[in-house]
Design an enzyme around this catalytic site. Structure first.
Site, PDB file in Angstrom:
ATOM      1  N   ARG A 175       0.816  -1.216   0.000  1.00  0.00           N
ATOM      2  CA  ARG A 175       0.000   0.000   0.000  1.00  0.00           C
ATOM      3  C   ARG A 175       0.852   1.269   0.000  1.00  0.00           C
ATOM      4  O   ARG A 175       0.329   2.364  -0.117  1.00  0.00           O
ATOM      5  CB  ARG A 175      -0.929  -0.011   1.204  1.00  0.00           C
ATOM      6  CG  ARG A 175      -0.191  -0.304   2.495  1.00  0.00           C
ATOM      7  CD  ARG A 175      -1.069  -0.956   3.515  1.00  0.00           C
ATOM      8  NE  ARG A 175      -1.704   0.025   4.377  1.00  0.00           N
ATOM      9  CZ  ARG A 175      -2.804  -0.210   5.061  1.00  0.00           C
ATOM     10  NH1 ARG A 175      -3.405  -1.354   4.963  1.00  0.00           N
ATOM     11  NH2 ARG A 175      -3.320   0.715   5.840  1.00  0.00           N
ATOM     12  N   ARG A 179       8.049   6.894  -5.189  1.00  0.00           N
ATOM     13  CA  ARG A 179       7.802   7.887  -6.244  1.00  0.00           C
ATOM     14  C   ARG A 179       9.091   8.501  -6.801  1.00  0.00           C
ATOM     15  O   ARG A 179      10.004   8.816  -6.031  1.00  0.00           O
ATOM     16  CB  ARG A 179       6.923   9.017  -5.704  1.00  0.00           C
ATOM     17  CG  ARG A 179       5.596   8.543  -5.199  1.00  0.00           C
ATOM     18  CD  ARG A 179       4.630   9.700  -5.063  1.00  0.00           C
ATOM     19  NE  ARG A 179       3.325   9.229  -4.640  1.00  0.00           N
ATOM     20  CZ  ARG A 179       2.809   9.413  -3.422  1.00  0.00           C
ATOM     21  NH1 ARG A 179       3.476  10.098  -2.522  1.00  0.00           N
ATOM     22  NH2 ARG A 179       1.628   8.934  -3.128  1.00  0.00           N
ATOM     23  N   ARG A 253      -1.443  -7.880  16.328  1.00  0.00           N
ATOM     24  CA  ARG A 253      -0.554  -6.865  16.886  1.00  0.00           C
ATOM     25  C   ARG A 253      -1.431  -5.821  17.577  1.00  0.00           C
ATOM     26  O   ARG A 253      -2.482  -5.432  17.047  1.00  0.00           O
ATOM     27  CB  ARG A 253       0.246  -6.226  15.740  1.00  0.00           C
ATOM     28  CG  ARG A 253       1.498  -5.550  16.179  1.00  0.00           C
ATOM     29  CD  ARG A 253       2.579  -6.525  16.582  1.00  0.00           C
ATOM     30  NE  ARG A 253       3.784  -5.797  17.017  1.00  0.00           N
ATOM     31  CZ  ARG A 253       4.539  -6.177  18.023  1.00  0.00           C
ATOM     32  NH1 ARG A 253       4.245  -7.251  18.733  1.00  0.00           N
ATOM     33  NH2 ARG A 253       5.625  -5.491  18.338  1.00  0.00           N
ATOM     34  N   ARG A 284       5.676   6.055  15.636  1.00  0.00           N
ATOM     35  CA  ARG A 284       5.358   7.394  15.143  1.00  0.00           C
ATOM     36  C   ARG A 284       4.831   8.280  16.257  1.00  0.00           C
ATOM     37  O   ARG A 284       4.345   7.797  17.276  1.00  0.00           O
ATOM     38  CB  ARG A 284       4.363   7.343  13.984  1.00  0.00           C
ATOM     39  CG  ARG A 284       3.085   6.580  14.252  1.00  0.00           C
ATOM     40  CD  ARG A 284       2.293   6.432  12.949  1.00  0.00           C
ATOM     41  NE  ARG A 284       1.097   5.630  13.164  1.00  0.00           N
ATOM     42  CZ  ARG A 284       0.329   5.170  12.198  1.00  0.00           C
ATOM     43  NH1 ARG A 284       0.599   5.431  10.939  1.00  0.00           N
ATOM     44  NH2 ARG A 284      -0.739   4.453  12.465  1.00  0.00           N
ATOM     45  N   GLU A 309       2.938   6.171  19.421  1.00  0.00           N
ATOM     46  CA  GLU A 309       2.342   4.854  19.154  1.00  0.00           C
ATOM     47  C   GLU A 309       3.366   3.759  19.356  1.00  0.00           C
ATOM     48  O   GLU A 309       4.362   3.697  18.633  1.00  0.00           O
ATOM     49  CB  GLU A 309       1.866   4.783  17.706  1.00  0.00           C
ATOM     50  CG  GLU A 309       0.405   5.092  17.590  1.00  0.00           C
ATOM     51  CD  GLU A 309      -0.104   5.047  16.166  1.00  0.00           C
ATOM     52  OE1 GLU A 309       0.197   4.088  15.435  1.00  0.00           O
ATOM     53  OE2 GLU A 309      -0.796   5.991  15.795  1.00  0.00           O
ATOM     54  N   TYR A 356      -6.051  -7.428   6.668  1.00  0.00           N
ATOM     55  CA  TYR A 356      -5.513  -6.091   6.955  1.00  0.00           C
ATOM     56  C   TYR A 356      -6.259  -5.063   6.096  1.00  0.00           C
ATOM     57  O   TYR A 356      -5.715  -4.498   5.167  1.00  0.00           O
ATOM     58  CB  TYR A 356      -4.019  -6.131   6.625  1.00  0.00           C
ATOM     59  CG  TYR A 356      -3.180  -4.915   6.957  1.00  0.00           C
ATOM     60  CD1 TYR A 356      -3.614  -3.926   7.815  1.00  0.00           C
ATOM     61  CD2 TYR A 356      -1.903  -4.783   6.400  1.00  0.00           C
ATOM     62  CE1 TYR A 356      -2.816  -2.837   8.098  1.00  0.00           C
ATOM     63  CE2 TYR A 356      -1.096  -3.695   6.678  1.00  0.00           C
ATOM     64  CZ  TYR A 356      -1.555  -2.722   7.528  1.00  0.00           C
ATOM     65  OH  TYR A 356      -0.761  -1.636   7.799  1.00  0.00           O
ATOM     66  N   ASP A 358      -8.145  -1.586   5.042  1.00  0.00           N
ATOM     67  CA  ASP A 358      -8.253  -0.181   5.422  1.00  0.00           C
ATOM     68  C   ASP A 358      -9.734   0.188   5.370  1.00  0.00           C
ATOM     69  O   ASP A 358     -10.589  -0.665   5.122  1.00  0.00           O
ATOM     70  CB  ASP A 358      -7.347   0.710   4.563  1.00  0.00           C
ATOM     71  CG  ASP A 358      -7.594   0.529   3.095  1.00  0.00           C
ATOM     72  OD1 ASP A 358      -8.756   0.305   2.723  1.00  0.00           O
ATOM     73  OD2 ASP A 358      -6.627   0.608   2.317  1.00  0.00           O
TER      74      ASP A 358
HETATM   75  N1  UDP Z   1       6.370   1.041   6.866  1.00  0.00           N
HETATM   76  C1  UDP Z   1       7.728   1.229   7.163  1.00  0.00           C
HETATM   77  N2  UDP Z   1       8.174   2.494   7.414  1.00  0.00           N
HETATM   78  C2  UDP Z   1       7.361   3.573   7.420  1.00  0.00           C
HETATM   79  C3  UDP Z   1       5.990   3.378   7.123  1.00  0.00           C
HETATM   80  C4  UDP Z   1       5.533   2.103   6.871  1.00  0.00           C
HETATM   81  O1  UDP Z   1       8.483   0.280   7.211  1.00  0.00           O
HETATM   82  O2  UDP Z   1       7.831   4.694   7.666  1.00  0.00           O
HETATM   83  C5  UDP Z   1       5.886  -0.338   6.576  1.00  0.00           C
HETATM   84  C6  UDP Z   1       5.498  -1.083   7.846  1.00  0.00           C
HETATM   85  O3  UDP Z   1       5.792  -2.448   7.693  1.00  0.00           O
HETATM   86  C7  UDP Z   1       3.988  -0.871   7.897  1.00  0.00           C
HETATM   87  C8  UDP Z   1       3.594  -0.938   6.431  1.00  0.00           C
HETATM   88  O4  UDP Z   1       4.707  -0.308   5.765  1.00  0.00           O
HETATM   89  O5  UDP Z   1       3.347  -1.841   8.656  1.00  0.00           O
HETATM   90  C9  UDP Z   1       2.298  -0.262   6.077  1.00  0.00           C
HETATM   91  O6  UDP Z   1       2.323   1.088   6.542  1.00  0.00           O
HETATM   92  P1  UDP Z   1       1.002   1.942   6.777  1.00  0.00           P
HETATM   93  O7  UDP Z   1       1.387   3.310   7.148  1.00  0.00           O
HETATM   94  O8  UDP Z   1       0.091   1.748   5.603  1.00  0.00           O
HETATM   95  O9  UDP Z   1       0.387   1.182   8.019  1.00  0.00           O
HETATM   96  P2  UDP Z   1      -0.821   1.581   8.991  1.00  0.00           P
HETATM   97  O10 UDP Z   1      -0.158   1.736  10.302  1.00  0.00           O
HETATM   98  O11 UDP Z   1      -1.459   2.834   8.485  1.00  0.00           O
HETATM   99  O12 UDP Z   1      -1.740   0.386   8.948  1.00  0.00           O
END
Ligand code: UDP
Length: 373
Positions: A175, A179, A253, A284, A309, A356, A358
C-alpha cells in the site's frame, strides 16, 4: 429481503455500515460493543485540556478510490481540507515518506531529476541480486535498494509487527508507493480526507434510525444467552475467539498510545512523523491539532497534545492488526471455512475476516455482506 432481527457484535466501521443498511431496509438491529463508545478504532473525542479533537486509537484518514464508496460516506459527513503528508526521521534529519524524489535526493545528497531516478535506483537494487522477492525485506530492497530499506523500513517494520521482515509477507508494504517525483501525499488513491466535524458525529448520523438499539459495555460471550436466539448474528470480533480457538490462536498486533502535553503551540509542525529507528520504542508521533487546522484559534494557547504509538503483542484484550503471514493465514482460512458453514452467523471486518483492511475495504466488505444478506 425478509425483515428480521440482527445482532451486530462490534460497533466499529464494519458493524455500523451494516446497522445503517439493515435498519434502513426496515430490519430491527441490536448493535453491541464491549467498549463504552461506538466507532471502534475510528473513535475520536475532544481533549479537555487543549480542546483538540483526537483519534483515540491512532490516526484514521479515509483514502478512497471507488466512487460508490466515496458517495456512500459522503451521505453522512462532509470532509475538511486536510491533506495527509507523512514525514519520517533518520539520524536526526527529516525526510518525506513515502519515499519520493525529495527523500532520495536528501538521503544521498544528490539532485536527481525524475527521469534519472530509475537508473540510479537500479544500480542500488542490482547490488543485492534479488530475482524474485520472497518476503517483505526482499520486496522493499528490490524496489529501492538496501540503504533506503535499512534506514526507513527495516526497524520500523520489526517494531510494528514484532517480527523480522524476512518472516513477513511482501504485501504488507504494497500500500506504500515509491515515487520518482516530489508528490507528497501519503496515499495514491484519488480521494483522501477526514470527516469535517468528527468521526463520532459521522457515526451518530449513520445510526440515527429508530430500528437500531445500541448496548455499550456489553461483552458478547458473557451476554449471548440474553439475546434472541433466532437473531442473525454479525460478528466482527476476532474469529478465532468465536470458535474457542479450536484450530489454534491467531496472532494480532496491538498498540499502546502514550499521550503527552507539550507547552508549545506546535510541537512538530505536522500531524505524523514516523520514527523508524530501533532506538525509539514508538513507530510514530502524532500531533492531532494538525488534522483540523481550521480549528487552530479554538485550541488552548501554548499547549499541544502529542501521541506516541508503541506496538506490542496482543494479550487477547485489544487486537488491532491481523498478522497475515503464511502460518496465520492457513489457520484463518480454516476458521473462515468453519464460519461459512455456521447457520445464522456472518463474520466481517479486520478481526472477523482476519484481513488487513483499510477503511475503504471495510466499507466495501460490509456493503457486500449486506447485499448477500
Ligand atoms: N512502513 C515502514 N516504514 C514507514 C511506514 C511504513 O516500514 O515509515 C511499513 C510497515 O511495515 C507498515 C507498512 O509499511 O506496517 C504499512 O504502513 P502503513 O502506514 O500503511 O500502516 P498503517 O499503520 O497505516 O496500517
Amino acid at each position: 429481503m425478509k425483515k428480521k432481527e440482527y445482532l451486530i457484535v462490534g460497533a466499529g466501521l464494519f458493524g455500523i455500515v451494516l446497522a445503517e443498511q439493515l435498519s434502513k431496509a426496515g430490519n430491527k438491529v441490536i448493535i453491541i460493543d464491549k467498549r463504552p463508545h461506538i466507532g471502534g478504532n475510528c473513535f475520536d473525542k475532544y481533549d479537555k485540556e487543549t480542546n483538540i479533537l483526537y483519534h483515540v486509537y491512532g490516526p484514521h484518514i479515509f483514502h478512497i478510490e471507488d466512487e460508490n464508496i466515496l458517495n456512500y460516506v459522503k451521505k453522512f459527513t462532509n470532509f475538511n481540507h486536510y491533506f495527509h503528508q507523512v514525514l519520517t526521521t533518520y539520524k536526526d534529519r527529516i525526510y518525506q515518506m513515502p519515499i519520493n524524489l525529495e527523500t532520495i535526493n536528501s538521503f544521498y545528497g544528490l539532485n536527481l531529476k525524475p527521469f534519472e531516478v530509475e537508473a540510479f535506483l537500479k544500480k542500488e537494487i542490482e547490488k543485492e541480486q534479488i530475482t524474485t522477492p520472497k518476503n517483505m525485506e526482499e520486496k522493499v530492497i528490490s524496489l529501492i535498494g538496501k540503504q533506503l530499506y535499512e534506514a526507513f523500513f527495516k526497524d520500523y517494520t520489526s517494531k510494528q509487527w514484532g517480527k523480522n521482515p524476512i518472516d513477513l509477507p511482501e504485501n504488507i508494504v504494497s500500500r506504500i508507493p515509491i515515487r520518482n517525483n516530489y508528490y507528497e501525499s501519503y496515499y495514491n488513491k484519488s480521494f483522501h480526507g477526514i470527516p469535517q466535524i468528527s468521526f463520532s458525529s459521522m457515526f451518530e448520523e449513520m445510526i440515527n434510525n429508530e430500528n437500531i438499539e445500541i448496548k455499550l459495555n456489553c461483552e458478547y460471550f458473557e451476554n449471548r444467552k440474553s439475546f434472541h436466539q433466532d437473531s442473525h448474528v454479525i460478528y466482527t470480533g476476532p474469529i478465532d475467539r468465536y470458535f474457542n480457538y479450536k484450530f489454534g490462536k491467531l496472532e494480532y498486533r496491538a498498540l499502546e498510545f502514550k499521550t503527552e502535553y507539550k507547552n508549545v503551540d506546535d510541537f512538530q509542525g505536522t500531524s505524523v512523523i514516523n520514527y523508524p529507528e530501533s532506538q525509539y520504542k514508538y513507530t510514530r508521533i502524532c500531533e492531532p491539532k494538525h488534522f483540523y487546522r481550521e480549528n487552530w484559534n479554538e485550541y488552548v494557547k501554548n499547549k499541544t497534545l502529542i501521541i506516541k504509538e508503541i506496538p506490542l503483542e496482543d494479550d487477547g484484550t485489544n487486537p488491532f492488526y491481523p498478522i497475515n503471514n503464511d502460518k496465520n493465514n492457513k489457520i484463518a482460512e480454516k476458521y473462515r471455512k468453519e464460519g461459512a458453514k455456521t447457520n445464522n452467523v456472518s463474520f466481517g471486518g479486520r478481526l472477523g475476516e482476519y484481513k488487513y483492511f483499510d477503511m475503504e475495504d471495510t466499507i466495501k466488505s460490509a456493503l457486500t455482506l449486506f447485499s448477500e444478506l
